[in-house]
Design a protein around this motif. Structure first.
Motif, mmCIF file in Angstrom:
data_model
loop_
_atom_site.group_PDB
_atom_site.id
_atom_site.type_symbol
_atom_site.label_atom_id
_atom_site.label_comp_id
_atom_site.label_asym_id
_atom_site.label_seq_id
_atom_site.Cartn_x
_atom_site.Cartn_y
_atom_site.Cartn_z
ATOM 1 N N GLN A 182 130.888 -34.011 55.874
ATOM 2 C CA GLN A 182 130.903 -32.959 56.862
ATOM 3 C C GLN A 182 130.949 -31.404 56.231
ATOM 4 O O GLN A 182 130.807 -30.539 57.123
ATOM 5 N N ASP A 183 131.016 -31.512 54.582
ATOM 6 C CA ASP A 183 130.987 -30.084 54.286
ATOM 7 C C ASP A 183 129.463 -29.761 53.928
ATOM 8 O O ASP A 183 129.611 -28.651 53.279
ATOM 9 N N PHE A 184 128.744 -30.478 54.081
ATOM 10 C CA PHE A 184 127.181 -30.206 53.780
ATOM 11 C C PHE A 184 126.405 -29.824 54.812
ATOM 12 O O PHE A 184 126.780 -30.449 55.918
ATOM 13 N N LYS A 185 125.468 -28.979 54.867
ATOM 14 C CA LYS A 185 124.437 -28.611 55.873
ATOM 15 C C LYS A 185 123.671 -29.822 56.229
ATOM 16 O O LYS A 185 122.983 -29.603 57.415
ATOM 17 N N SER A 186 123.144 -30.574 55.020
ATOM 18 C CA SER A 186 122.037 -31.495 55.395
ATOM 19 C C SER A 186 122.483 -32.833 54.522
ATOM 20 O O SER A 186 123.414 -32.646 53.686
ATOM 21 N N VAL A 187 121.951 -33.890 55.203
ATOM 22 C CA VAL A 187 122.300 -35.297 54.506
ATOM 23 C C VAL A 187 121.595 -35.149 52.954
ATOM 24 O O VAL A 187 122.216 -35.702 52.030
ATOM 25 N N SER A 188 120.676 -34.531 52.794
ATOM 26 C CA SER A 188 120.001 -34.368 51.748
ATOM 27 C C SER A 188 120.981 -33.706 50.599
ATOM 28 O O SER A 188 121.061 -34.038 49.548
ATOM 29 N N GLU A 189 121.707 -32.614 50.920
ATOM 30 C CA GLU A 189 122.629 -32.058 50.084
ATOM 31 C C GLU A 189 123.717 -32.694 49.804
ATOM 32 O O GLU A 189 124.174 -32.697 48.759
ATOM 33 N N TYR A 190 124.164 -33.627 50.679
ATOM 34 C CA TYR A 190 125.417 -34.474 50.553
ATOM 35 C C TYR A 190 124.816 -35.554 49.480
ATOM 36 O O TYR A 190 125.580 -35.873 48.625
ATOM 37 N N ASN A 191 123.811 -36.214 49.679
ATOM 38 C CA ASN A 191 123.079 -37.221 48.884
ATOM 39 C C ASN A 191 123.031 -36.656 47.324
ATOM 40 O O ASN A 191 123.229 -37.443 46.339
ATOM 41 N N SER A 192 122.520 -35.369 47.400
ATOM 42 C CA SER A 192 122.414 -35.041 45.923
ATOM 43 C C SER A 192 123.954 -34.626 45.177
ATOM 44 O O SER A 192 123.873 -35.165 43.980
ATOM 45 N N LEU A 222 135.299 -35.985 33.142
ATOM 46 C CA LEU A 222 135.885 -36.886 33.939
ATOM 47 C C LEU A 222 136.989 -36.464 34.988
ATOM 48 O O LEU A 222 136.745 -36.720 36.231
ATOM 49 N N PRO A 223 137.627 -35.512 34.675
ATOM 50 C CA PRO A 223 138.804 -35.020 35.503
ATOM 51 C C PRO A 223 137.820 -34.201 36.449
ATOM 52 O O PRO A 223 138.411 -34.342 37.700
ATOM 53 N N LYS A 224 137.111 -33.420 36.356
ATOM 54 C CA LYS A 224 136.406 -32.643 37.346
ATOM 55 C C LYS A 224 135.486 -33.611 38.209
ATOM 56 O O LYS A 224 135.503 -33.648 39.377
ATOM 57 N N ALA A 225 135.056 -34.655 37.715
ATOM 58 C CA ALA A 225 134.240 -35.485 38.565
ATOM 59 C C ALA A 225 135.050 -36.392 39.288
ATOM 60 O O ALA A 225 134.675 -36.553 40.679
ATOM 61 N N ARG A 262 125.135 -36.907 41.687
ATOM 62 C CA ARG A 262 125.560 -35.948 40.625
ATOM 63 C C ARG A 262 127.124 -36.491 40.275
ATOM 64 O O ARG A 262 127.303 -36.612 38.934
ATOM 65 N N ILE A 263 127.856 -36.613 41.137
ATOM 66 C CA ILE A 263 129.250 -37.057 40.757
ATOM 67 C C ILE A 263 129.284 -38.263 40.532
ATOM 68 O O ILE A 263 129.982 -38.608 39.604
ATOM 69 N N THR A 264 128.551 -39.455 40.927
ATOM 70 C CA THR A 264 128.712 -40.661 40.483
ATOM 71 C C THR A 264 128.055 -40.727 39.273
ATOM 72 O O THR A 264 128.480 -41.636 38.410
ATOM 73 N N SER A 265 126.864 -39.948 39.021
ATOM 74 C CA SER A 265 126.440 -40.139 37.502
ATOM 75 C C SER A 265 127.325 -39.604 36.603
ATOM 76 O O SER A 265 127.463 -40.045 35.403
#
Length: 171
Positions: free
Chosen positions: A54-64, A41-44, A68-71
């Motif tokens: 803006q920190d991701f190269k692609s929308v797909s990477e951001y979506n993944s 929980l603290p890490k999530a 992962r975080i919401t799961s």
């Protein structure tokens, strides 16, 4: 009991081999792994707080990363709604894309998946346009192809005669 044992890791099967009651096995496993929420929980929460498109190269990477975080948050009992996911995405667009952010907000997406689908299509189209631009930059002209077979035999014969009677021949 067979179902529980079937889904256990091989090392755990050996460790809990002597436990015969499903309730006892379940309780032992819960006691052993229930602390995972306090670890995850603290890490999530940290990852959610610092997640930015803006920190991701692609929308797909951001979506993944988003899923992962919401799961992980859902595993720990924290529900993240589509509205929160949409707001997180809108608020973390690059600074030079404020107009785009406003346009996407005005489209009125109610589901995160709809926004991401739209962003993926836009990203794909932008990549295609960039490839086209790189292959032939604006302002450059194409070279016309010369097709030698389109000339008639008379034109070729006239050229051959002109070359044979021209200067430099026989000098």
């Amino acid at each position: 009991m067979i179902f529980l044992r079937h889904h256990l890791h091989e090392g755990l099967k050996v460790e809990y081999l002597t436990v015969k009651e499903p309730q006892i096995l379940w309780s032992n496993l819960k006691e052993r792994y229930d602390h995972q929420k306090t670890v995850i929980l603290p890490k999530a929460r940290y990852d959610w707080l610092h997640l930015r498109l803006q920190d991701f190269k692609s929308v797909s990477e951001y979506n993944s990363a988003m899923f992962r975080i919401t799961s992980q948050l859902k595993l720990c009992g924290e529900k993240i709604t589509d509205a929160e996911m949409l707001e997180k995405t809108y608020s973390t667009f690059r600074a030079n894309n404020v107009v785009m952010q406003t346009q996407y907000r005005e489209k009125g997406f109610t589901k995160y998946s709809e926004l991401i689908s739209c962003l993926l299509v836009v990203e794909q189209n932008n990549e295609l346009l960039m490839k086209i631009h790189e292959s032939r930059p604006t302002g450059s002209t194409t070279f016309l192809e010369v097709n030698a077979t389109s000339h008639s035999g008379k034109e070729q014969k006239a050229r051959d005669q002109a070359n044979s009677s021209g200067r430099g021949h026989g000098q």
